[in-house]
Scaffold this motif. Structure first.
Motif, PDB file in Angstrom:
ATOM      1  N   VAL A 240       0.832  -1.202   0.000  1.00  0.00           N
ATOM      2  CA  VAL A 240       0.000   0.000   0.000  1.00  0.00           C
ATOM      3  C   VAL A 240       0.866   1.252   0.000  1.00  0.00           C
ATOM      4  N   SER A 241       1.979   1.220   0.726  1.00  0.00           N
ATOM      5  CA  SER A 241       2.870   2.381   0.782  1.00  0.00           C
ATOM      6  C   SER A 241       3.499   2.672  -0.581  1.00  0.00           C
ATOM      7  N   LEU A 242       3.910   1.626  -1.288  1.00  0.00           N
ATOM      8  CA  LEU A 242       4.435   1.827  -2.634  1.00  0.00           C
ATOM      9  C   LEU A 242       3.390   2.480  -3.526  1.00  0.00           C
ATOM     10  N   THR A 243       2.159   2.003  -3.416  1.00  0.00           N
ATOM     11  CA  THR A 243       1.073   2.558  -4.232  1.00  0.00           C
ATOM     12  C   THR A 243       0.822   4.017  -3.888  1.00  0.00           C
ATOM     13  N   LEU A 244       0.774   4.331  -2.602  1.00  0.00           N
ATOM     14  CA  LEU A 244       0.543   5.716  -2.190  1.00  0.00           C
ATOM     15  C   LEU A 244       1.712   6.615  -2.592  1.00  0.00           C
ATOM     16  N   GLY A 245       2.927   6.077  -2.510  1.00  0.00           N
ATOM     17  CA  GLY A 245       4.088   6.868  -2.912  1.00  0.00           C
ATOM     18  C   GLY A 245       4.013   7.291  -4.365  1.00  0.00           C
ATOM     19  N   VAL A 246       3.583   6.367  -5.230  1.00  0.00           N
ATOM     20  CA  VAL A 246       3.473   6.673  -6.651  1.00  0.00           C
ATOM     21  C   VAL A 246       2.295   7.590  -6.935  1.00  0.00           C
ATOM     22  N   LEU A 247       1.135   7.289  -6.347  1.00  0.00           N
ATOM     23  CA  LEU A 247      -0.080   8.036  -6.659  1.00  0.00           C
ATOM     24  C   LEU A 247      -0.122   9.419  -6.010  1.00  0.00           C
ATOM     25  N   LEU A 248       0.348   9.512  -4.771  1.00  0.00           N
ATOM     26  CA  LEU A 248       0.246  10.781  -4.050  1.00  0.00           C
ATOM     27  C   LEU A 248       1.483  11.660  -4.232  1.00  0.00           C
ATOM     28  N   PHE A 249       2.645  11.059  -4.083  1.00  0.00           N
ATOM     29  CA  PHE A 249       3.877  11.848  -4.061  1.00  0.00           C
ATOM     30  C   PHE A 249       4.656  11.791  -5.376  1.00  0.00           C
ATOM     31  N   GLU A 250       4.080  11.127  -6.378  1.00  0.00           N
ATOM     32  CA  GLU A 250       4.704  11.019  -7.698  1.00  0.00           C
ATOM     33  C   GLU A 250       6.134  10.492  -7.616  1.00  0.00           C
ATOM     34  N   GLU A 251       6.342   9.517  -6.745  1.00  0.00           N
ATOM     35  CA  GLU A 251       7.648   8.884  -6.658  1.00  0.00           C
ATOM     36  C   GLU A 251       7.813   7.909  -7.825  1.00  0.00           C
ATOM     37  N   HIS A 252       9.050   7.677  -8.214  1.00  0.00           N
ATOM     38  CA  HIS A 252       9.321   6.877  -9.406  1.00  0.00           C
ATOM     39  C   HIS A 252      10.163   5.655  -9.060  1.00  0.00           C
ATOM     40  N   LEU A 253       9.860   4.551  -9.740  1.00  0.00           N
ATOM     41  CA  LEU A 253      10.645   3.330  -9.641  1.00  0.00           C
ATOM     42  C   LEU A 253      11.231   3.018 -11.011  1.00  0.00           C
ATOM     43  N   ARG A 254      12.388   2.385 -11.033  1.00  0.00           N
ATOM     44  CA  ARG A 254      12.977   2.006 -12.312  1.00  0.00           C
ATOM     45  C   ARG A 254      12.075   1.021 -13.053  1.00  0.00           C
ATOM     46  N   SER A 255      12.083   1.127 -14.346  1.00  0.00           N
ATOM     47  CA  SER A 255      11.293   0.214 -15.180  1.00  0.00           C
ATOM     48  C   SER A 255      12.230  -0.498 -16.165  1.00  0.00           C
ATOM     49  N   GLY A 256      11.657  -1.064 -17.219  1.00  0.00           N
ATOM     50  CA  GLY A 256      12.471  -1.771 -18.201  1.00  0.00           C
ATOM     51  C   GLY A 256      13.018  -3.065 -17.630  1.00  0.00           C
ATOM     52  N   TRP A 257      14.276  -3.372 -17.947  1.00  0.00           N
ATOM     53  CA  TRP A 257      14.848  -4.633 -17.494  1.00  0.00           C
ATOM     54  C   TRP A 257      15.055  -4.672 -15.986  1.00  0.00           C
ATOM     55  N   LEU A 260      12.990  -7.115 -13.733  1.00  0.00           N
ATOM     56  CA  LEU A 260      13.359  -8.512 -13.479  1.00  0.00           C
ATOM     57  C   LEU A 260      13.973  -8.708 -12.086  1.00  0.00           C
ATOM     58  N   PRO A 261      15.011  -7.941 -11.735  1.00  0.00           N
ATOM     59  CA  PRO A 261      15.527  -8.104 -10.365  1.00  0.00           C
ATOM     60  C   PRO A 261      14.526  -7.650  -9.304  1.00  0.00           C
ATOM     61  N   GLN A 262      13.667  -6.685  -9.659  1.00  0.00           N
ATOM     62  CA  GLN A 262      12.633  -6.281  -8.704  1.00  0.00           C
ATOM     63  C   GLN A 262      11.696  -7.447  -8.406  1.00  0.00           C
ATOM     64  N   LEU A 263      11.267  -8.135  -9.455  1.00  0.00           N
ATOM     65  CA  LEU A 263      10.382  -9.283  -9.275  1.00  0.00           C
ATOM     66  C   LEU A 263      11.087 -10.406  -8.526  1.00  0.00           C
ATOM     67  N   LEU A 264      12.384 -10.595  -8.816  1.00  0.00           N
ATOM     68  CA  LEU A 264      13.152 -11.598  -8.088  1.00  0.00           C
ATOM     69  C   LEU A 264      13.191 -11.271  -6.602  1.00  0.00           C
ATOM     70  N   GLY A 265      13.453 -10.005  -6.293  1.00  0.00           N
ATOM     71  CA  GLY A 265      13.492  -9.589  -4.894  1.00  0.00           C
ATOM     72  C   GLY A 265      12.152  -9.772  -4.209  1.00  0.00           C
ATOM     73  N   VAL A 266      11.078  -9.374  -4.884  1.00  0.00           N
ATOM     74  CA  VAL A 266       9.737  -9.539  -4.306  1.00  0.00           C
ATOM     75  C   VAL A 266       9.437 -11.012  -4.077  1.00  0.00           C
ATOM     76  N   GLY A 267       9.837 -11.855  -5.039  1.00  0.00           N
ATOM     77  CA  GLY A 267       9.616 -13.287  -4.891  1.00  0.00           C
ATOM     78  C   GLY A 267      10.338 -13.853  -3.677  1.00  0.00           C
ATOM     79  N   LEU A 268      11.586 -13.411  -3.449  1.00  0.00           N
ATOM     80  CA  LEU A 268      12.332 -13.855  -2.277  1.00  0.00           C
ATOM     81  C   LEU A 268      11.669 -13.389  -0.984  1.00  0.00           C
ATOM     82  N   ILE A 269      11.163 -12.159  -1.003  1.00  0.00           N
ATOM     83  CA  ILE A 269      10.474 -11.633   0.184  1.00  0.00           C
ATOM     84  C   ILE A 269       9.243 -12.471   0.500  1.00  0.00           C
ATOM     85  N   VAL A 270       8.412 -12.705  -0.520  1.00  0.00           N
ATOM     86  CA  VAL A 270       7.181 -13.474  -0.304  1.00  0.00           C
ATOM     87  C   VAL A 270       7.508 -14.887   0.163  1.00  0.00           C
ATOM     88  N   PHE A 271       8.504 -15.508  -0.486  1.00  0.00           N
ATOM     89  CA  PHE A 271       8.917 -16.851  -0.067  1.00  0.00           C
ATOM     90  C   PHE A 271       9.360 -16.852   1.390  1.00  0.00           C
TER      91      PHE A 271
END
Length: 284
Positions: A240-257, A260-271
């Motif tokens: 929720v904080s990531l969502t609010l950061g983007v929607l309210l404060f116009e914060e930016h996250l890297r995109s493109g390739w 892939l490491p972002q998804l890997l990191g999220v997968g490790l966190i969830v696991f």
């Protein structure tokens, strides 16, 4: 200064919150269980020294969080609170003098490593200091509806994982919203001084949502095991904080390739989080 200060403040706040969670759960298990939302639960808990110690830890965490939000983006600060789960379980295990199994250490490594990979790859940036009211109104409305729905769904269920999970998720939304409001209030304090801080609606709004989060957390602690409520709380808060950061404060996250490491990191966190949830470590 960069990201060093907000990261250090966030780590301090995460540890303090983890300690508070363990202490508050210990206190919650010593008072009569409630099957409905009862604000009077806090009156019972205030008589327990261990609960008061937990509140002191909450205050310390709040100070650390406010400092982190004043110096860094919401999408960097709040995801670091994912560390509350492994920290809370480790603290609980030490207090209970239980031996930590290897599976637990591997799960902790997964959460910590995954969080590091995800944040380095995402590189959250942007620190908008003013959020217009037309963004706040729909955000507050959606969050309020979600919290009420989760609280209603949780309180209708018998004590157990489902109840604790629903109430933990509702608490997560309150925590994320409190952080967003606190961030704005800290920028108001920095730009307009104490007078502007005390007359801004965001200051009182984050106090209200913070109290709501505290009440929900106490019921979540009573509603079921820590390993059910804490994953919903930590993962929900980060999402929720990531969502609010983007929607309210116009914060930016890297995109493109970098995705892939972002998804890997999220997968490790969830696991790691679900491995911790299945570990059976006591928090009582």
């Amino acid at each position: 200064m960069g990201v060093v200060l907000p990261v250090l403040f966030s780590l301090f706040a995460a540890f303090s919150n983890a300690l508070a969670t363990v202490l508050q759960r210990r206190a919650a298990l010593t008072v009569p269980r409630t099957d409905s939302f009862r604000p009077g639960l806090v009156l019972d808990l205030v008589k327990r020294p261990v609960w008061l110690a937990g509140i002191l830890a909450v205050i310390a965490a709040g100070v650390g969080q406010a400092a982190a939000l004043a110096t860094g983006p919401l999408s960097l600060v709040q995801p670091l609170f994912v560390l509350e789960l492994p920290l809370a379980l480790l603290i609980a295990s030490l207090m209970a003098r239980e031996r930590l199994p290897m599976a637990l250490w591997l799960a902790v490594a997964g959460v910590v490593g995954g969080l590091g990979v995800a944040l380095v790859a995402a590189a959250p940036a942007g620190n908008r200091t003013h959020v217009p009211l037309d963004r706040w109104v729909p955000t507050l409305a959606v969050c309020a509806v979600a919290v009420v729905a989760l609280a209603f769904a949780g309180l209708r269920r018998p004590p157990g994982r489902a109840r604790a999970g629903c109430l933990g998720a509702g608490t997560a939304i309150c925590y994320a919203l409190t952080a967003a409001l606190m961030k704005t209030a800290m920028h108001i304090l920095d730009g307009g001084g104490i007078g502007a801080f005390l007359t801004s609606w965001q200051t009182y709004a984050f106090c209200v949502t913070g109290v709501g989060a505290l009440l929900l957390l106490e019921h979540a602690m009573q509603g079921g095991p820590l390993v059910a409520s804490q994953p919903a709380l930590t993962l929900g808060d980060a999402t929720v904080s990531l969502t609010l950061g983007v929607l309210l404060f116009e914060e930016h996250l890297r995109s493109g390739w970098w995705l892939l490491p972002q998804l890997l990191g999220v997968g490790l966190i969830v696991f790691g989080v679900f491995a911790l949830a299945r570990s059976g470590v006591s928090a009582a």
